[in-house]
Design a protein around this motif. Structure first.
Motif: not given
Length: 255
Positions: A1-7
């Motif tokens: 889950m730590t690979g997410w980079r969210l707007l």
């Protein structure tokens, strides 16, 4: 889950709270508020509704801004609130109402209209003769809720207290933010938020439509798919917990 980079696209204060919660789970986020809450002046018709508040079998408050603005008016017109049951779509809104001393019910899971409509307390409230329901909201929205309530025999009225505006952003700000911070997922909290996302995207929308898009409900998911979004994830709620659960279940981001 730590690979997410969210707007994140909620109003600024909500973005800050959500970003802090995501950071605790090591999820990177960047905030670009696409909703700005603008309180509406109180009209004569709204004053009439507030003065007869005790006539409603149930009062449903659909958002945190509606709760804050509604409570401010409630204190002006009802120093001692009437004794009917209050309801909210989500726990965050419900907790604001409960902190003000109101008897409030909300779904334990699934903070959306569908979950609210299944609440036994709401069903009981509208079983009374000629039940009347007041929905406290912004301009427009939650039409499914009113349609279903009318289908169950209740009359529905609205107390609309604010409008959601698109804040001022440079035309290229959205795409520049996504590319500059290597974002790989988009989050919207409402149908209006999605409309503002697409509006600000402009000609870049086809590029954004290929990104994972996290939405709060089946209704917003349908809107997004109809507009061409290819990877829509229905979180079944707008809370941080609902988003985190969806992130855990969704296929990992392309790195």
């Amino acid at each position: 889950m730590t690979g997410w980079r969210l707007l994140l696209t909620r109003p600024a204060e909500d973005c800050a709270a959500l970003a802090a919660t995501l950071a605790e789970s090591q999820v990177f986020s960047s905030s670009l508020p696409l909703l700005e809450i603008q309180a509406l002046p109180v009209s004569d018709s709204q004053r009439a509704i507030l003065q007869k508040l005790d006539c409603y079998s149930a009062v449903i408050v659909v958002s945190k801004p509606a709760a804050h603005l509604g409570l401010k008016l409630l204190r002006e017109y009802w120093p001692q609130p009437p004794s009917q049951s209050w309801f909210s779509v989500g726990a965050g809104t419900g907790q604001i109402l409960a902190a003000a001393g109101l008897q409030v019910f909300y779904p334990a899971a699934g903070d959306d209209s569908e979950a609210l409509l299944e609440l036994p307390q709401l069903r009981e409230a509208i079983r009374r003769p000629e039940p009347r329901v007041l929905i406290v909201r912004g301009e427009g929205g939650r039409e499914l809720l009113s349609e279903r309530l009318r289908g169950l025999g209740a009359s529905v009225e609205y107390l609309e207290l604010y409008r959601r505006c698109l804040p001022q952003h440079a035309e290229d700000e959205l795409l520049r933010r996504i590319q500059g911070e290597r974002l790989n997922g988009l989050v919207v909290s409402s149908g209006q938020g999605f409309c503002h996302l697409r509006q600000l995207a402009g000609p870049a929308w086809p590029q954004l439509a290929a990104m994972p898009l996290f939405v709060p409900s089946p209704r917003v998911a349908d809107m997004a798919r109809a507009a061409g979004a290819e990877k829509v994830v229905d979180c079944r709620g707008a809370s941080a917990a609902a988003l985190l659960a969806a992130l855990r279940e969704a296929p990992g981001p392309v790195l």
